[in-house]
Design a protein around this motif. Sequence first.
Motif, PDB file in Angstrom:
ATOM      1  N   ASP A   1       1.018  -1.244  -0.031  1.00 23.92           N
ATOM      2  CA  ASP A   1       0.229  -0.061  -0.029  1.00 23.92           C
ATOM      3  C   ASP A   1       0.837   1.238  -0.102  1.00 23.92           C
ATOM      4  O   ASP A   1       2.063   1.167  -0.094  1.00 23.92           O
TER       5      ASP A   1
ATOM      6  N   PHE B   1      -1.260  -5.413   1.660  1.00 20.40           N
ATOM      7  CA  PHE B   1      -2.466  -4.915   1.786  1.00 20.40           C
ATOM      8  C   PHE B   1      -3.317  -5.665   2.910  1.00 20.40           C
ATOM      9  O   PHE B   1      -2.809  -7.091   3.309  1.00 20.40           O
TER      10      PHE B   1
ATOM     11  N   GLN C   1      -7.749  -6.795  -2.257  1.00 19.69           N
ATOM     12  CA  GLN C   1      -6.914  -5.673  -2.436  1.00 19.69           C
ATOM     13  C   GLN C   1      -5.708  -6.098  -3.286  1.00 19.69           C
ATOM     14  O   GLN C   1      -5.370  -5.464  -3.967  1.00 19.69           O
TER      15      GLN C   1
END
Length: 302
Positions: free
Chosen positions: A119, A125, A130
């Motif tokens: 991220d 994540f 994601q």
Amino acid sequence: MLKKLKSILKRSYRQIISIFSKSIQESLGYEKNTKLLIIHADDMGLSGSENAASIESLERGSVNSGSVMVPCPGFKEIADYCKTHPNADVGIHLTLTSEWPSYKYGPVLSSGEVKSITDSNGFFFESKKQLIANANSKEIENEFRAQINKAIESGIELTHIDTHMFTAFSNDEILKIYVSLGKEYKLPVLLTYNLPFRFWSSKSAIVIDQLYKAKPADNVTGLDNYYRKVLNSMKPGLNCILVHVAYNDKEMSYITGNQSDFGSEWRAADLEFFTSNECRQLIYDNNIQLITWREIRQKYLT
């Protein structure tokens, strides 16, 4: 309809194989009707609490295998234990997600090398969804290999490869990387018959006949009740129970945010059951033969 047809074809193939070839029990030197079982502690290396409880469950409980999360803060501590206990059955828990909101960790490689699996803060994540939406398969492969190499370089004699939150099972592309790394490092990988046919149909594949993992609904009705049912109803074949052991202490309460699902109380309940005399007695009463990934690796891959 297609999913149902695939399921029927898988069952038919397994039935044919069972008629014309040895069972995995026979291949490992046991009788065909043997109930083989691995009791496996996931998430070793996650934290100090997870490490201490995992060691306790291995040394005085019925847990006989486990796997380490290399990117996590507790990795060095568990790696040091493995170096001084070389006979411990320890694999690698390949990790690509950091699911706890207040306890974050990132890749072994620099976040700049694997931007697609991190991220904006450089952490993994929180969810598989994601990850899959952003990940580049080459970066996943590079990170997986870096985790394996770090474990080996830290002195752990790996006995197998598995996958945190079943992330490696997310799609065929990642699964292909996962299986190929097992072949490259000459280590068995955790596979089940729920996966696509081509990943478990080869003669060299080591496939778990029944993989047990408690679900949130089982926690509501009592994890001990769930594990009793599992042990009392276990069928012949290669079975595996996945557990998560830790203490219900401040560290694990903080990490899991006091969540009930896989939280500190859940993990403490796993520890209590699998270090109990009741668990040992159930294994004995049901004629269950404990087996490790180390034994499987030695008999299948050497």
